[in-house]
Design an enzyme around this catalytic site. Structure first.
Site, short mmCIF file in Angstrom:
data_model
loop_
_atom_site.label_atom_id
_atom_site.label_comp_id
_atom_site.label_asym_id
_atom_site.label_seq_id
_atom_site.Cartn_x
_atom_site.Cartn_y
_atom_site.Cartn_z
N ASN A 37 0.94 -1.02 0.05
CA ASN A 37 -0.04 0.05 -0.05
C ASN A 37 0.94 1.28 -0.09
O ASN A 37 1.32 1.63 1.10
CB ASN A 37 -0.94 -0.03 1.18
N GLU B 88 -8.18 -4.59 4.99
CA GLU B 88 -7.98 -4.65 3.45
C GLU B 88 -7.05 -5.33 2.76
O GLU B 88 -6.88 -5.74 1.77
CB GLU B 88 -7.82 -3.06 3.28
N ARG C 39 -11.96 16.49 5.97
CA ARG C 39 -12.86 16.65 4.68
C ARG C 39 -14.15 17.08 4.89
O ARG C 39 -14.70 16.64 6.06
CB ARG C 39 -12.76 15.39 3.84
N HIS D 75 -12.74 3.31 -0.84
CA HIS D 75 -12.93 2.32 0.38
C HIS D 75 -13.70 1.05 0.07
O HIS D 75 -13.99 0.15 0.80
CB HIS D 75 -13.71 2.96 1.45
N ARG E 199 -2.45 -1.93 -3.66
CA ARG E 199 -3.74 -1.19 -3.59
C ARG E 199 -3.65 -0.05 -4.40
O ARG E 199 -2.72 0.70 -4.50
CB ARG E 199 -3.80 -0.93 -1.66
#
Ligand code: ADP
Length: 398
Positions: free
Chosen positions: A7, A384, A241, A180, A90
């Site tokens: 990742n 993940e 955000r 996601h 990823r």
């Protein structure tokens, strides 16, 4: 069979080596400050550790450091590359091109690079990392790319289109892509296992609540809608955000303060959300502590985020004409019993009944609804890396 999961960000590289025979993590680690200075921290499953500060001008030196950690250091876990069957990467943005994971080749690298306009912080870094990884590991080990967006590719047009002039969709591919996806896929699959049912027979809402947050509606085993949009800014408020808001508020601010599009983008991505409202932090733990000691803006940030999460869940219940299970994951979803209780108490009208004792759990897989509850509520730690490793294995086994 061992799979190496990567990742990579622009200045960091997280990795895990997973033994797929029993899906256990053999080692994991992190390279940081790539391009600046360089540091690696690596940990084997038995607790042995290797840490070093070593120059990493590019991702290639970072991968060299990882190879040293895995094969030669005091925390080594393999003797040679030959033990690695495949490498899984990823990738944040797969656009409408990648509907699933696939093997890396020159064309795929080029396409990921082209999609960089829609994920400028991520895709260019992924491309650099893939190239560095091939340089370090050679081209004999198959490399697979797994996209955060591909799980969302099943959304129907009515969910992914924006009501803008159609030309922007055709010419600039402006539409909802979500993010996601690997996490929502993993968690919704896990819900089906815990329910002992075929995923095709379930209506599931998965809530990934971390620094970045998104909620997804999964029906007939497929993503039908998700809160993140063209970029991971959309949806509801997150650490830094804003989530969705009236675009006119932004054009108004830009005109009043003479700000550029890039300025507005930075404000919405980096200075808004929990940080922008609380003025305290982007981390929910700090904000909760501040609220506890009477900080009203911290309290407001928490109230806003919970309310927005509840509204998304409510809208997806409407979109799917019901819900069988809701799952919470991510740093906040897994560790914030108060938020989960708030959501469940406000879904009482639907027959949701929370088990307050079970809901005290943190970071563990637990069913937190009572036996009488009409909707099953779960806390499911996401994984993940394992999801990427599973996909990688599936692709190389084809
Ligand atoms: P990322 O999206 O960067 O992977 P995480 O999933 O780790 O982020 O989530 C980070 C958020 O989770 C932070 O707001 C943090 O406060 C929250 N969090 C992490 N651990 C806990 C905890 N034990 N209790 C409450 N909140 C937590």
């Amino acid at each position: 069979m061992k799979i190496f999961v990567v990742n990579a960000g622009s200045s960091s590289l997280k990795y895990q080596l997973i033994d797929m025979d029993n899906e256990s993590v053999l080692a994991k680690g992190l390279c940081e400050r790539i391009g600046v200075t360089g540091a690696i921290s690596h940990k084997a499953a038995d607790g042995r550790e290797y840490k070093a500060e070593t120059p990493m001008p590019t991702h290639s030196e970072a991968f060299e450091a990882v190879v040293y950690a895995m094969m030669k250091s005091d925390a080594k876990v393999i003797d040679s590359f030959d033990e690695i069957s495949a490498i899984g990467h990823r990738i944040v943005q797969g656009g409408a091109i990648f509907k699933g994971s696939c093997l890396v080749n020159d064309k795929v690298i080029e396409q990921i690079s082209e999609l960089g306009a829609m994920a400028p912080l991520h895709n260019p870094a992924h491309v650099i990392a893939i190239k560095a990884c091939i340089k370090t590991f050679g081209d004999k080990i198959p490399q697979v790319v797994v996209f955060d967006t591909s799980f969302h590719q099943t959304m129907p047009p009515k969910a992914y289109m924006y009501a803008l002039p159609y030309d922007y969709y055709e010419r600039l591919a402006v539409r909802k892509y979500g993010a996601h996806g690997t996490s929502h896929h993993f968690v919704s699959d896990r819900v089906a296992v815990l329910e002992n049912k075929d995923k095709k027979d379930l209506k599931i809402i998965t809530c990934h609540l971390g620094n970045g947050c998104s909620i997804t509606a999964v029906k007939d085993g497929e993503c039908k809608d998700t809160s993140m949009g063209f970029t991971p800014l959309d949806g509801f408020m997150m650490g830094t955000r804003s989530g969705s808001l009236d675009p006119s508020a932004l054009t108004y601010i830009a005109e009043k303060d003479n700000l550029s599009a890039a300025d507005i983008n930075a404000i919405c991505n980096k200075k808004s959300g929990m940080l922008g409202i609380s003025g305290v932090s982007n981390d929910n733990r700090d904000i909760a502590a501040a609220a506890q000691s009477g900080n009203e803006r911290a309290r407001l940030a928490i109230d806003m985020q919970r309310y927005q999460i509840l509204k998304f869940i409510g809208s997806y219940i409407a979109a799917m004409n019901g819900v069988d299970a809701i799952a919470f994951t991510g740093g906040i979803g897994e560790n914030d019993p108060e938020l989960r209780e708030y959501v469940c108490e406000n879904l009482k009208y639907m027959g949701v009944e929370i088990d307050k004792e079970a809901n005290k759990c943190r970071g563990k897989e637990v069913k937190i609804s009572t036996e009488n509850s009409k909707v099953d509520i779960f806390v499911i730690p996401t994984n993940e890396e394992l999801a990427i490793a599973r996909d990688t294995l599936a692709i190389i086994s084809k």
